[in-house]
Design an enzyme around this catalytic site. Sequence first.
Site, mmCIF file in Angstrom:
data_model
loop_
_atom_site.group_PDB
_atom_site.id
_atom_site.type_symbol
_atom_site.label_atom_id
_atom_site.label_comp_id
_atom_site.label_asym_id
_atom_site.label_seq_id
_atom_site.Cartn_x
_atom_site.Cartn_y
_atom_site.Cartn_z
ATOM 1 N N HIS A 1 50.274 -18.857 72.357
ATOM 2 C CA HIS A 1 50.918 -19.354 73.574
ATOM 3 C C HIS A 1 51.824 -18.224 74.083
ATOM 4 O O HIS A 1 53.028 -18.375 74.197
ATOM 5 C CB HIS A 1 51.684 -20.649 73.296
ATOM 6 N N TYR B 1 49.186 -29.580 86.340
ATOM 7 C CA TYR B 1 50.483 -29.890 86.945
ATOM 8 C C TYR B 1 50.367 -30.180 88.443
ATOM 9 O O TYR B 1 51.053 -31.037 88.966
ATOM 10 C CB TYR B 1 51.458 -28.709 86.746
ATOM 11 N N GLU C 1 45.979 -21.403 78.069
ATOM 12 C CA GLU C 1 45.948 -20.890 79.439
ATOM 13 C C GLU C 1 45.727 -19.382 79.531
ATOM 14 O O GLU C 1 46.606 -18.653 80.023
ATOM 15 C CB GLU C 1 47.234 -21.257 80.183
ATOM 16 N N ARG D 1 51.909 -31.053 69.587
ATOM 17 C CA ARG D 1 51.255 -29.771 69.818
ATOM 18 C C ARG D 1 52.335 -28.700 69.905
ATOM 19 O O ARG D 1 53.171 -28.733 70.811
ATOM 20 C CB ARG D 1 50.443 -29.822 71.120
ATOM 21 N N ASN E 1 45.313 -28.371 80.887
ATOM 22 C CA ASN E 1 46.709 -28.446 81.324
ATOM 23 C C ASN E 1 46.703 -28.611 82.832
ATOM 24 O O ASN E 1 46.076 -27.816 83.543
ATOM 25 C CB ASN E 1 47.477 -27.161 80.978
ATOM 26 N N GLU F 1 48.630 -30.547 78.343
ATOM 27 C CA GLU F 1 49.943 -30.443 78.991
ATOM 28 C C GLU F 1 49.894 -31.175 80.314
ATOM 29 O O GLU F 1 48.916 -31.049 81.072
ATOM 30 C CB GLU F 1 50.338 -28.984 79.301
HETATM 31 C C1 FCB Z 1 52.287 -24.053 81.528
HETATM 32 C C2 FCB Z 1 52.634 -23.424 80.204
HETATM 33 C C3 FCB Z 1 53.788 -24.073 79.511
HETATM 34 C C4 FCB Z 1 54.876 -24.503 80.469
HETATM 35 C C5 FCB Z 1 54.308 -25.260 81.629
HETATM 36 C C6 FCB Z 1 55.327 -25.755 82.616
HETATM 37 O O1 FCB Z 1 51.614 -23.135 82.324
HETATM 38 O O2 FCB Z 1 51.522 -23.465 79.332
HETATM 39 O O3 FCB Z 1 54.251 -23.188 78.522
HETATM 40 O O4 FCB Z 1 55.645 -23.435 80.839
HETATM 41 O O5 FCB Z 1 53.361 -24.485 82.291
#
Ligand code: FCB
Length: 484
Positions: A136, A311, A181, A88, A309, A386
Amino acid sequence: MSPTQETAGPSAPALAFPAGFVWGTATASYQIEGAVAEDGRTPSIWDVFSHTPGRVAGGDTGDVADDHYHRYREDVAIMRELGVGSYRFSVAWPRITPQVGPSALGPVNEAGVDFYSRLVDELLAAGITPAATLYHWDLPQALEDAGGWTDRATAERFAEYAEVVASRLGDRIGTFITLNEPWCSAYLGYASGVHAPGRTEPASALAAVHHLNLAHGLATAAVRRAAPQARVALTLNLAWVRPASGSEADAAAARRVDGLQNRVFLDPTTRGSYPADVLEDTASVTDWSFVQDGDLELVHQPVDALGLNYYSPTLVRAWDGTSPRDESDGHGDGAASAWPACEDVEFPRQPGPYTDMGWSIDPRGLHQLLVRLARELPEVDLYVTENGAACPDVVSEDGAVHDDDRIAYLQQHLAAVHQAIEDGARVRGYYLWSLLDNFEWAYGYSKRFGIVHVDYATQRRTVKDSGRWYAGVVARGGLDASQP
Ligand code: FCB
């Protein structure tokens, strides 16, 4: 340990993923390409922002980044060596139509198209399936000068640009992701200002939300016209929002944040309406008059797939103003100023462990969000577009990067994805962020997310232990219980 050695075991993995599961890695144009003034590219908002003193840690810019524009063959070869099935990447709008303005797209820059065409051919020759994100975050600066995402012309030009990319590359790219995002583009770009274009105008952030939604809808239709066989997706960074306590006030705060981060994007795109509570919550900031008749029908385009995405989780608490507002959450997105009409919400520090970003590690959020999406959108294919971790990596004396902390993070989060599939979620693939260490937006080069280490002085690439580990996971099609 080479991937082949690691994959030699005959036994099936303890946590096997379904046949056909897509194992990928992800990057984004401004974070890796460099070559910002080559072959006709014009500045994006991130060029201007990163060159503005004080905006990015260390004064870092994407001028050179990973020099991927010139080294893409080497980077594709690394992915081939690791056995990655899909890549991607994102297309930089200012390379494709560098003369765009609010009233006209301007001519197509063939040299810009050609770069992505060569990249796609290289991927296909390596047996790697390309998935292209159309936006992006590198908006042409000329559009920002005319209002950026606060102006609906930006959405209209975006659809025209999307049609160009799909018509030129749609014969070889099976999946187009319209936006990455939009929460970050709108709130970090226009409310807290920690991302480009760096504006701090809550009402503008909400106008940006709508125009990003509109851009997604218009671009979806445009890609379908130009490349009817391609799949169209949207990538959202949905939040797993938890109230700090069982109190009514904390529950209300959690509902507000869920509305502004999740439902304000999900509802218009998948149901054709804005959530009534979000309109009410934000009434003191804007009357939403930028939503014109017919817009919601344009936004409401069925998507083939949704990208998530993820984290870190989001913890919220109602703030009554009697003590200083707690903004200590290490998850930068939680900075309270990013949230319009949330002056009475605070984002307290979450429990550890943390990644190098200071983000709380909690894979339950990934599982919960996938299960929620599966429940709300049972007909839509889901992808984790992500997931990954920043770690304080160093190249050891033996020349390797021993990033066991990243391996542990990935193992836990992949196990959460596996559990979501077991629970019935249609998760079709996983894209690890990131293939390479790269320009981490406002943090510059100070944070490393790659499974491949980049020495920025020499541009030397070194596959980290996590890269070898991921190659083993891909080859086995799952996780072994014995892995960390
Ligand atoms: C996300 C972004 C990506 C990267 C990660 C850590 O928010 O989409 O570009 O920076 O965080």
